[in-house]
Scaffold this motif. Structure first.
Motif, PDB file in Angstrom:
ATOM      1  N   ARG A  82      46.802  15.933  69.326  1.00  0.00           N
ATOM      2  CA  ARG A  82      46.380  14.870  70.421  1.00  0.00           C
ATOM      3  C   ARG A  82      47.384  14.827  71.425  1.00  0.00           C
ATOM      4  O   ARG A  82      47.388  14.295  72.550  1.00  0.00           O
ATOM      5  CB  ARG A  82      45.834  13.944  69.785  1.00  0.00           C
ATOM      6  CG  ARG A  82      45.234  12.602  70.815  1.00  0.00           C
ATOM      7  CD  ARG A  82      43.958  12.999  71.725  1.00  0.00           C
ATOM      8  NE  ARG A  82      43.053  13.685  71.196  1.00  0.00           N
ATOM      9  CZ  ARG A  82      41.717  13.015  70.615  1.00  0.00           C
ATOM     10  NH1 ARG A  82      41.791  11.687  70.948  1.00  0.00           N
ATOM     11  NH2 ARG A  82      40.900  13.620  70.265  1.00  0.00           N
TER      12      ARG A  82
ATOM     13  N   GLU B 208      40.157  21.144  69.085  1.00  0.00           N
ATOM     14  CA  GLU B 208      40.928  20.443  70.091  1.00  0.00           C
ATOM     15  C   GLU B 208      41.979  21.499  70.365  1.00  0.00           C
ATOM     16  O   GLU B 208      42.509  21.541  71.589  1.00  0.00           O
ATOM     17  CB  GLU B 208      41.487  19.333  69.528  1.00  0.00           C
ATOM     18  CG  GLU B 208      42.353  18.386  70.636  1.00  0.00           C
ATOM     19  CD  GLU B 208      42.469  17.062  70.304  1.00  0.00           C
ATOM     20  OE1 GLU B 208      43.438  16.381  70.533  1.00  0.00           O
ATOM     21  OE2 GLU B 208      41.255  16.119  69.626  1.00  0.00           O
TER      22      GLU B 208
ATOM     23  N   LEU C 216      41.357   9.454  75.278  1.00  0.00           N
ATOM     24  CA  LEU C 216      41.942  10.161  74.272  1.00  0.00           C
ATOM     25  C   LEU C 216      42.920   9.517  73.389  1.00  0.00           C
ATOM     26  O   LEU C 216      42.969   9.491  72.145  1.00  0.00           O
ATOM     27  CB  LEU C 216      42.592  11.251  74.887  1.00  0.00           C
ATOM     28  CG  LEU C 216      41.630  12.441  75.479  1.00  0.00           C
ATOM     29  CD1 LEU C 216      42.585  13.467  76.256  1.00  0.00           C
ATOM     30  CD2 LEU C 216      41.112  13.199  74.341  1.00  0.00           C
ATOM     31  N   LYS C 217      43.723   8.660  74.053  1.00  0.00           N
ATOM     32  CA  LYS C 217      44.724   7.722  73.430  1.00  0.00           C
ATOM     33  C   LYS C 217      43.920   6.574  72.545  1.00  0.00           C
ATOM     34  O   LYS C 217      44.188   6.356  71.269  1.00  0.00           O
ATOM     35  CB  LYS C 217      45.650   7.262  74.306  1.00  0.00           C
ATOM     36  CG  LYS C 217      46.623   8.079  75.012  1.00  0.00           C
ATOM     37  CD  LYS C 217      47.467   7.028  76.075  1.00  0.00           C
ATOM     38  CE  LYS C 217      48.196   7.958  77.074  1.00  0.00           C
ATOM     39  NZ  LYS C 217      48.993   7.375  77.938  1.00  0.00           N
TER      40      LYS C 217
ATOM     41  N   GLU D  34      47.448  13.738  65.179  1.00  0.00           N
ATOM     42  CA  GLU D  34      48.175  12.964  65.971  1.00  0.00           C
ATOM     43  C   GLU D  34      49.145  14.140  66.610  1.00  0.00           C
ATOM     44  O   GLU D  34      49.505  14.047  67.899  1.00  0.00           O
ATOM     45  CB  GLU D  34      49.197  12.037  65.355  1.00  0.00           C
ATOM     46  CG  GLU D  34      48.585  10.722  64.813  1.00  0.00           C
ATOM     47  CD  GLU D  34      49.546   9.902  64.081  1.00  0.00           C
ATOM     48  OE1 GLU D  34      50.051  10.278  62.987  1.00  0.00           O
ATOM     49  OE2 GLU D  34      49.715   8.725  64.577  1.00  0.00           O
TER      50      GLU D  34
ATOM     51  N   MET E 120      42.367   8.183  69.473  1.00  0.00           N
ATOM     52  CA  MET E 120      43.373   8.656  68.535  1.00  0.00           C
ATOM     53  C   MET E 120      43.581   7.141  67.607  1.00  0.00           C
ATOM     54  O   MET E 120      43.785   7.462  66.368  1.00  0.00           O
ATOM     55  CB  MET E 120      44.680   8.950  69.148  1.00  0.00           C
ATOM     56  CG  MET E 120      45.516   9.880  67.985  1.00  0.00           C
ATOM     57  SD  MET E 120      44.845  11.022  67.053  1.00  0.00           S
ATOM     58  CE  MET E 120      45.049  10.443  65.369  1.00  0.00           C
TER      59      MET E 120
END
Length: 155
Positions: free
Chosen positions: A13, A135, A95-96, A10, A99
């Motif tokens: 990201r 990442e 991407l959200k 989290e 996650m």
């Protein structure tokens, strides 16, 4: 351990998404001298590789279009892109979403052994940790590229 992995995911990201959302759209497809790809490629690459590591894309996961492998897999480059490439805005939303899907992976999954170790990673949790590491590396590349592009634009 799974709580720590999710918290780390989290953190990384959210920093990536914030960085992407703050980008000047004109910069995302510039390939600065000394860099192998563009910011656009890095964002799609992070998304695609995380989907591979965490969900078995493209075989076990259909959450992303299969052609993302042609655009963003390791060894690809924007110079070879053909067809409709997803926008940075679309990639940021994905991407959200990704996650959110990562956050609901059952805790017990992280201790499962991989069928085939990957770069020394033997459990799913170790692979998830590697995905976070991967990442973060690309986030640094995105930030460095953006600075180089912005500096070149002010000359």
């Amino acid at each position: 351990m799974s709580e720590l992995l999710i918290k780390s995911f989290e953190l990384t990201r959210s920093k990536l998404v914030k960085s992407v959302e703050m980008l000047d759209g004109a910069n995302v497809d510039v390939q600065p001298v000394g860099f192998n790809n563009t910011i656009h490629w890095h964002v799609g690459h992070v998304l695609t590789v995380a989907e591979q590591f965490m969900f078995g894309f493209p075989i076990k996961s259909t959450s992303l279009p299969a052609n993302y492998m042609e655009f963003f897999a390791t060894g690809t480059k924007p110079a070879d892109w053909q067809g409709e490439v997803p926008s940075i805005k679309v990639l940021a939303e994905q991407l959200k979403d990704q996650m959110n899907r990562i956050k609901v992976i059952p805790a017990e999954s992280f201790s499962e052994k991989l069928k085939t170790p990957f770069l020394g990673q033997e459990t799913f949790g170790e692979l998830a940790n590697f995905a976070i590491f991967h990442e973060a590396i690309h986030l640094g590349q995105i930030q460095a590229m953006n600075r180089v592009i912005e500096t070149a634009n002010t000359k």
